[in-house]
Design an enzyme around this catalytic site. Sequence first.
Site, PDB file in Angstrom:
ATOM      1  N   THR A   1       0.821  -1.223   0.000  1.00 27.25           N
ATOM      2  CA  THR A   1       0.000   0.000   0.000  1.00 27.25           C
ATOM      3  C   THR A   1       0.855   1.274   0.000  1.00 27.25           C
ATOM      4  O   THR A   1       1.863   1.357   0.696  1.00 27.25           O
ATOM      5  CB  THR A   1      -0.926  -0.006   1.237  1.00 27.25           C
ATOM      6  OG1 THR A   1      -1.653  -1.229   1.244  1.00 27.25           O
ATOM      7  CG2 THR A   1      -1.908   1.154   1.195  1.00 27.25           C
TER       8      THR A   1
ATOM      9  N   THR B   1      -5.938   1.649  -2.981  1.00 26.79           N
ATOM     10  CA  THR B   1      -6.277   0.317  -3.469  1.00 26.79           C
ATOM     11  C   THR B   1      -5.865   0.111  -4.921  1.00 26.79           C
ATOM     12  O   THR B   1      -5.779  -1.019  -5.390  1.00 26.79           O
ATOM     13  CB  THR B   1      -7.810   0.111  -3.322  1.00 26.79           C
ATOM     14  OG1 THR B   1      -8.190   0.501  -2.004  1.00 26.79           O
ATOM     15  CG2 THR B   1      -8.205  -1.329  -3.525  1.00 26.79           C
TER      16      THR B   1
ATOM     17  N   GLU C   1      -4.348 -15.511   2.115  1.00 27.87           N
ATOM     18  CA  GLU C   1      -4.409 -14.432   3.111  1.00 27.87           C
ATOM     19  C   GLU C   1      -5.855 -14.150   3.511  1.00 27.87           C
ATOM     20  O   GLU C   1      -6.193 -14.063   4.692  1.00 27.87           O
ATOM     21  CB  GLU C   1      -3.759 -13.176   2.523  1.00 27.87           C
ATOM     22  CG  GLU C   1      -3.711 -12.008   3.490  1.00 27.87           C
ATOM     23  CD  GLU C   1      -3.213 -10.721   2.825  1.00 27.87           C
ATOM     24  OE1 GLU C   1      -3.449 -10.540   1.609  1.00 27.87           O
ATOM     25  OE2 GLU C   1      -2.615  -9.899   3.517  1.00 27.87           O
TER      26      GLU C   1
HETATM   27  C1  LIG Z   1      -3.958  -1.525  10.595  1.00 19.39           C
HETATM   28  C2  LIG Z   1      -3.672  -1.694   9.137  1.00 19.39           C
HETATM   29  C3  LIG Z   1      -2.678  -2.572   8.724  1.00 19.39           C
HETATM   30  C4  LIG Z   1      -2.357  -2.703   7.376  1.00 19.39           C
HETATM   31  N1  LIG Z   1      -1.309  -3.514   7.003  1.00 19.39           N
HETATM   32  C5  LIG Z   1      -0.874  -3.483   5.707  1.00 19.39           C
HETATM   33  C6  LIG Z   1       0.314  -4.196   5.333  1.00 19.39           C
HETATM   34  O1  LIG Z   1       0.958  -4.858   6.144  1.00 19.39           O
HETATM   35  N2  LIG Z   1       0.743  -4.097   4.044  1.00 19.39           N
HETATM   36  C7  LIG Z   1       0.080  -3.350   3.105  1.00 19.39           C
HETATM   37  O2  LIG Z   1       0.523  -3.303   1.967  1.00 19.39           O
HETATM   38  N3  LIG Z   1      -1.058  -2.673   3.438  1.00 19.39           N
HETATM   39  C8  LIG Z   1      -1.546  -2.725   4.709  1.00 19.39           C
HETATM   40  N4  LIG Z   1      -2.683  -2.034   5.073  1.00 19.39           N
HETATM   41  C9  LIG Z   1      -3.364  -1.224   4.049  1.00 19.39           C
HETATM   42  C10 LIG Z   1      -4.725  -1.785   3.677  1.00 19.39           C
HETATM   43  O3  LIG Z   1      -4.565  -2.938   2.888  1.00 19.39           O
HETATM   44  C11 LIG Z   1      -5.473  -0.657   2.967  1.00 19.39           C
HETATM   45  O4  LIG Z   1      -5.744   0.342   3.941  1.00 19.39           O
HETATM   46  C12 LIG Z   1      -6.734  -1.110   2.348  1.00 19.39           C
HETATM   47  O5  LIG Z   1      -6.455  -2.010   1.303  1.00 19.39           O
HETATM   48  C13 LIG Z   1      -7.533   0.065   1.792  1.00 19.39           C
HETATM   49  O6  LIG Z   1      -6.706   0.922   1.055  1.00 19.39           O
HETATM   50  P1  LIG Z   1      -6.664   2.475   1.367  1.00 19.39           P
HETATM   51  O7  LIG Z   1      -6.538   2.656   2.823  1.00 19.39           O
HETATM   52  O8  LIG Z   1      -5.646   3.127   0.510  1.00 19.39           O
HETATM   53  O9  LIG Z   1      -8.103   2.975   0.937  1.00 19.39           O
HETATM   54  P2  LIG Z   1      -8.528   3.672  -0.417  1.00 19.39           P
HETATM   55  O10 LIG Z   1      -8.071   2.881  -1.593  1.00 19.39           O
HETATM   56  O11 LIG Z   1      -8.140   5.105  -0.352  1.00 19.39           O
HETATM   57  O12 LIG Z   1     -10.112   3.568  -0.309  1.00 19.39           O
HETATM   58  C14 LIG Z   1     -10.843   4.287   0.684  1.00 19.39           C
HETATM   59  C15 LIG Z   1     -12.288   3.792   0.667  1.00 19.39           C
HETATM   60  O13 LIG Z   1     -12.848   4.018  -0.646  1.00 19.39           O
HETATM   61  C16 LIG Z   1     -13.338   2.797  -1.179  1.00 19.39           C
HETATM   62  N5  LIG Z   1     -13.086   2.777  -2.632  1.00 19.39           N
HETATM   63  C17 LIG Z   1     -11.940   3.134  -3.283  1.00 19.39           C
HETATM   64  N6  LIG Z   1     -12.117   2.986  -4.615  1.00 19.39           N
HETATM   65  C18 LIG Z   1     -13.363   2.501  -4.798  1.00 19.39           C
HETATM   66  C19 LIG Z   1     -14.121   2.101  -5.950  1.00 19.39           C
HETATM   67  N7  LIG Z   1     -13.608   2.171  -7.180  1.00 19.39           N
HETATM   68  N8  LIG Z   1     -15.381   1.629  -5.746  1.00 19.39           N
HETATM   69  C20 LIG Z   1     -15.911   1.575  -4.524  1.00 19.39           C
HETATM   70  N9  LIG Z   1     -15.248   1.931  -3.398  1.00 19.39           N
HETATM   71  C21 LIG Z   1     -13.982   2.381  -3.541  1.00 19.39           C
HETATM   72  C22 LIG Z   1     -12.563   1.680  -0.481  1.00 19.39           C
HETATM   73  O14 LIG Z   1     -13.280   0.470  -0.477  1.00 19.39           O
HETATM   74  C23 LIG Z   1     -12.380   2.271   0.919  1.00 19.39           C
HETATM   75  O15 LIG Z   1     -13.501   1.985   1.711  1.00 19.39           O
HETATM   76  C24 LIG Z   1      -3.060  -1.939   6.416  1.00 19.39           C
HETATM   77  C25 LIG Z   1      -4.088  -1.078   6.822  1.00 19.39           C
HETATM   78  C26 LIG Z   1      -4.384  -0.947   8.164  1.00 19.39           C
HETATM   79  C27 LIG Z   1      -5.475   0.014   8.558  1.00 19.39           C
END
Ligand SMILES: Cc1cc2nc3c(=O)[nH]c(=O)nc-3n(C[C@H](O)[C@H](O)[C@H](O)COP(=O)(O)OP(=O)(O)OC[C@H]3O[C@@H](n4cnc5c(N)ncnc54)[C@H](O)[C@@H]3O)c2cc1C
Length: 384
Positions: free
Chosen positions: A122, A128, A242
Site C-alpha cells: 500500500t 487500493t 491471506e
Molecule cells: C492496521 C492496518 C494494517 C495494514 N497492514 C498493511 C500491510 O501490512 N501491508 C500493506 O501493503 N497494506 C496494509 N494495510 C493497508 C490496507 O490494505 C489498505 O488500507 C486497504 O487495502 C484500503 O486501502 P486504502 O486505505 O488506501 O483505501 P482507499 O483505496 O483510499 O479507499 C478508501 C475507501 O474508498 C473505497 N473505494 C476506493 N475505490 C473505490 C471504488 N472504485 N469503488 C468503490 N469503493 C472504492 C474503499 O473500499 C475504501 O472503503 C493496512 C491497513 C491498516 C489500517
Amino acid sequence: MIDQRHPEIRSAVRALCADYPDEYFRRVDAERGYPEAFVGALMHAGWLAALIPEEYGGAGLGLSEASVILEEVNRCGGNAGAVHGQMYNMGTLLRHGSVEQKRTYLPAIAAGKLRIQSMAVTEPTAGTDTTKIRTTAVRRGDRYVVHGQKVFISRVLHSDLMILLARTTPVERVEKRSAGLSIFIVDLHEAIGHGMTVRPIANLVNHETNELFFDGLEIPVTNLIGEEGKGFRYILDGLNAERTLIAAECIGDGCWFIERAVKYANERVVFDRPIGKNQGVQFPIADAYIEIEAANLMRYRACDRFDASEPCGAEANMAKHLAAKASWEAANVCLQTHGGFGFASEYDVERKFRETRLYQVAPISTNMIYAYVAEHVLGLPRSF
Ligand SMILES: Cc1cc2nc3c(=O)[nH]c(=O)nc-3n(C[C@H](O)[C@H](O)[C@H](O)COP(=O)(O)OP(=O)(O)OC[C@H]3O[C@@H](n4cnc5c(N)ncnc54)[C@H](O)[C@@H]3O)c2cc1C
C-alpha cells in the site's frame, strides 16, 4: 459450532494460548506493545510454519489446518494480527522464489529463527489502485536502488524480512499497468537506517503498522523474487490464502464475542432476572451466531478448494467478507449485551471490538470484494 475441524490442533493451540490469558493481551494493548512472548511461543512450537512444506522443515499442512491455528488464537482472546503475516508471506517465496532463495530462507522461517512478518504494497497516493504505486526500484549493476514511500505496512519493527512491491519499468513503457512491477526480499536489519526509514502510525487497534520512506535503499539483485516485471501477478497469487486465513481469525473473534455475550447475558441480573431472558437481548446474540456459522461454512469451502488446488478466488473473497461482517456484528452485540461494562477495558470486549473492525478495511476493503464478485462471479462490467 457445526463444523469444527482438526480437534487435535485446536486443543494444542488452546493449551498454548492458556498461558497468555486476557490479562496478558489487555496489558500489551494498554502499553501499545507487541505480544513478543506469545509470538515467540507460537513460533517455537512451530504453529506458524504450518504451511511450509516438510522438505523445508515446516509442517506441510493445508490451509484448513493453518486457518484453525489462527482461528483458535483469536477465539482464545488473542489477536493473530500480530503474527499472521509469518504464515502467508512466506507463500510468495515458496511459489515464486528461486531454489536458492527457498533453501536460504524457508528452513530458518520454519524453525522460527527468521521472521517474514511484513509485506509492503500500500502507498499513500495509490491506495487500493495498486498498479499506480510510485515506489521505484532501478537496477544499477548488481543492485536495485529504491525510492518512494509506503503506508500502513505492518510488523516491520518485529520482522527480519519484508516483501516489497516496487515498479521496475516506468508505466509509460509497459502495455498493461499491472506489468513492470516486481517483488523483492528486503533484509530489514540491513535496510533500516540505510535508505529506509520507518515511522510508526498510531491507530485504533494495537496493530504495529508504519509509514516507510525509501531514499536510495539498495537491494541485491539476488533478492528479486521470480522474474522482473511480474510482481503484481505474484502478489495476487497469495491473496486467496491471506483472505481465507483472515476469515478464520474473524470466525475466532465471532466465537469469542458470542461466548462472552452468552455468559454475561446468563449471569447479569436486572429487574430480578437474567438479562438473557429478554428476547431483546437473546435474539441479537442468536442472529449474530447464525451469521458466524454461515461464514464458517464458506471459510471451509474456500480452504477445501485451495487445498485441492482448485480456483478459489470467489470463495476466499466471500469467506473474508462474510466472516468480517459477522464478527463485527457479533462484536457490536457483545458490547451492547454488556451495557456500560462493555466499555470497561477489564472485560476485553472493547479491545476485541476494535481489533475485529480492521478486517472490513484490511487487507482489502469491503467494496473491493463487492467489485470482485460483481465482475468475476456475476459478469457485470468492471466498475473502476
Ligand atoms: C492496521 C492496518 C494494517 C495494514 N497492514 C498493511 C500491510 O501490512 N501491508 C500493506 O501493503 N497494506 C496494509 N494495510 C493497508 C490496507 O490494505 C489498505 O488500507 C486497504 O487495502 C484500503 O486501502 P486504502 O486505505 O488506501 O483505501 P482507499 O483505496 O483510499 O479507499 C478508501 C475507501 O474508498 C473505497 N473505494 C476506493 N475505490 C473505490 C471504488 N472504485 N469503488 C468503490 N469503493 C472504492 C474503499 O473500499 C475504501 O472503503 C493496512 C491497513 C491498516 C489500517
